[in-house]
Design an enzyme around this catalytic site. Structure first.
Site, PDB file in Angstrom:
ATOM      1  N   GLU A 161       8.533 -10.033   1.463  1.00  0.00           N
ATOM      2  CA  GLU A 161       8.563  -9.583   2.930  1.00  0.00           C
ATOM      3  C   GLU A 161       9.864 -10.551   3.298  1.00  0.00           C
ATOM      4  O   GLU A 161      10.687  -9.711   4.189  1.00  0.00           O
ATOM      5  CB  GLU A 161       7.268 -10.003   3.627  1.00  0.00           C
ATOM      6  CG  GLU A 161       6.159  -9.278   3.181  1.00  0.00           C
ATOM      7  CD  GLU A 161       6.086  -7.739   3.328  1.00  0.00           C
ATOM      8  OE1 GLU A 161       7.482  -7.263   4.001  1.00  0.00           O
ATOM      9  OE2 GLU A 161       5.744  -6.997   2.838  1.00  0.00           O
ATOM     10  N   GLU A 210      11.644  -0.998   4.477  1.00  0.00           N
ATOM     11  CA  GLU A 210      10.840  -0.206   3.541  1.00  0.00           C
ATOM     12  C   GLU A 210      11.457   0.083   2.327  1.00  0.00           C
ATOM     13  O   GLU A 210      10.878   0.137   1.234  1.00  0.00           O
ATOM     14  CB  GLU A 210      10.110   0.835   4.081  1.00  0.00           C
ATOM     15  CG  GLU A 210       9.161   0.745   5.196  1.00  0.00           C
ATOM     16  CD  GLU A 210       8.244  -0.603   4.874  1.00  0.00           C
ATOM     17  OE1 GLU A 210       7.618  -0.785   3.969  1.00  0.00           O
ATOM     18  OE2 GLU A 210       8.049  -1.386   6.247  1.00  0.00           O
ATOM     19  N   ALA A 215       4.324   0.263   8.949  1.00  0.00           N
ATOM     20  CA  ALA A 215       4.985   1.259   7.686  1.00  0.00           C
ATOM     21  C   ALA A 215       4.703   0.646   6.315  1.00  0.00           C
ATOM     22  O   ALA A 215       4.066  -0.617   6.326  1.00  0.00           O
ATOM     23  CB  ALA A 215       6.372   1.232   7.767  1.00  0.00           C
ATOM     24  N   MET A 216       4.584   1.371   5.512  1.00  0.00           N
ATOM     25  CA  MET A 216       4.134   0.910   4.096  1.00  0.00           C
ATOM     26  C   MET A 216       4.948   1.400   3.094  1.00  0.00           C
ATOM     27  O   MET A 216       5.247   2.751   2.990  1.00  0.00           O
ATOM     28  CB  MET A 216       2.766   1.388   3.792  1.00  0.00           C
ATOM     29  CG  MET A 216       2.256   0.907   2.336  1.00  0.00           C
ATOM     30  SD  MET A 216       2.050  -0.754   1.906  1.00  0.00           S
ATOM     31  CE  MET A 216       2.415  -0.739   0.423  1.00  0.00           C
TER      32      MET A 216
HETATM   33 ZN   LIG Z   1       7.569  -5.385   3.904  1.00  0.00          ZN
END
Ligand SMILES: [Zn+2]
Length: 413
Positions: free
Chosen positions: A305, A283, A247-248
């Site tokens: 992250e 996300e 995913a982004m």
């Molecule tokens: Zn991420």
């Protein structure tokens, strides 16, 4: 200001940019990023000046514009027209295929993180160069055309429509996103009235309901956790058939591989329910931690992250306490330690010297070992003190960038 006209049949696009640039020191050159684009040389202007040299450095994704005389100091407008190919490499501005009424069709999708916005439009493609984006798309009238911001207005000329989006807040280029195709959606609303939608292929919107529910809950939770409202007027999440990562987190337009977003009550597994929940919560955490406050440079990727990975477990644990999700957090920590035991391991924070090195650090050490260190910090400081520090970090660096040291300073205070 960015204008793009994708051709979904020929798989090409054309566009133009007008970038407001502040010239703060005497120079004869403008150096920016562009890659695999054909820039129309005669269209390039800085104010009224035409460059005398236009040189591409392909290995660096850099475009150098040389002018005969020094540029006037202060703000000026850099304009140029360009063409590109809707590629099949799942990066930059690319095409994904899907079936509709038994026929194969193309959709146009962007994937820019880390350094591929330069494949779609000439820009300063580094996280610290934030800009407000005003996007206009020219697309087939029958298609859904999504971007980071809501549509300001759309005008129709037969088979073609021109869609103008509202101006975005300051954001990094890697978070700009566009999706053009046929979709249907399910919709929900946060407690503060932010509209949330999950877009799917025609006939699959039912499978978006679980992600929608987790999405709405996540936005509510993070607004409280960071003590900062969701910064945009809407949030869309879209399932894309051909997608390189899981995913982004594009600002306001999060894209997912279909299996990372869709959940079918009748046929999906319990583990897929958990991974959809974790991915959506991850996300959406980035909408604050990453998008509102962005890492200064890719060296600080672990912070982005590691934090999103950790806080997604915090969120999912509060929505589904019966899952005991923290016990599974240890599974991913183990994956990171396995990678970390190799001779070729790296510290969670890695010096990045060149754009081409960034891709190598999207691994379990940055994500899961990073998340584990954040979890240790949180339990050392205490949940409440840690949360207050995160809220003040968010306020201090909103619409701007921060380094690992900046977070350390806030935590220490
Ligand atoms: Zn991420």
């Amino acid at each position: 200001e960015l204008f793009l006209r994708p051709d979904l049949v020929a798989c090409t696009f054309s566009g133009s940019v007008a970038i407001s640039v502040a010239v703060s020191a005497p120079t004869r050159f403008l150096v920016l990023n562009a890659l695999d684009l054909s820039v129309n040389r005669t269209s390039i202007r800085f104010q009224a000046l035409e460059p005398t040299e236009v040189v591409f450095f392909k290995d660096d994704g850099v475009l150098v514009l040389g002018f005969a005389k020094q540029l006037p100091l202060g703000e000026g407008l850099l304009k140029m027209d360009f063409n590109g190919i809707l590629n099949d490499q799942m990066r930059g501005f690319y095409r994904s295929k899907y079936q509709y009424k038994g026929k194969e069709r193309n959709m146009a999708v962007t994937q820019f993180e880390s350094v591929d916005a330069r494949r779609c439009f000439p820009c300063w493609d580094e996280p610290a160069f934030k800009a407000k984006f005003k996007l206009t798309l020219e697309v087939p009238s029958e298609l859904v055309a999504l971007s980071n911001m809501p549509v300001g207005n759309a005008t129709f000329a037969g088979p073609i429509k021109t869609v103008r989006y509202l101006e975005s807040p300051p954001m990094s280029t890697y978070l700009v996103a566009i999706v053009v195709g046929l979709f249907e959606y399910v919709e929900g609303m946060t407690t503060k009235g932010t509209r949330v939608r999950v877009y799917t292929q025609i006939g699959k919107s039912n499978q978006g309901k679980f992600a929608l529910d987790v999405g709405v809950k996540s936005l509510n939770l993070y607004k409280d956790y960071f003590d900062t409202p969701f910064p945009l007027p809407k949030l869309d999440m879209v399932a894309i058939p051909d997608f390189a990562a899981g995913a982004m987190e594009n600002y306001g337009l999060v894209t997912y591989r279909e299996v990372a977003l869709l959940f079918d009550d009748k046929s999906s597994s319990a583990s897929s329910r958990q991974s959809v929940a974790i991915t959506v919560a991850h996300e959406l955490a980035h909408q604050w931690f990453g998008n509102l406050v962005t890492m200064e440079w890719w060296t600080h990727l672990w912070l982005n992250e590691g934090f999103a990975t950790w806080v997604s477990h915090l969120a999912v644990d509060s929505f589904f306490p019966q899952w005991n999700i923290w016990t599974q957090f240890l599974d991913s920590t183990t994956t990171a330690l396995r990678l970390d035991s190799l001779e070729a391991s790296h510290p969670i924070e890695v010096e990045i010297h060149h754009a081409s090195e960034v891709d190598q650090i999207f691994d379990a050490i940055s994500y899961d070992k990073g998340a584990s260190v954040i979890r240790m910090l949180q339990s050392y400081l205490g949940a409440e003190r840690f949360q207050k520090a995160m809220a003040s970090y968010m306020k201090k660096y909103a619409y701007s960038n921060a380094k690992t040291e900046d977070l350390w300073a806030v935590l220490e205070k």
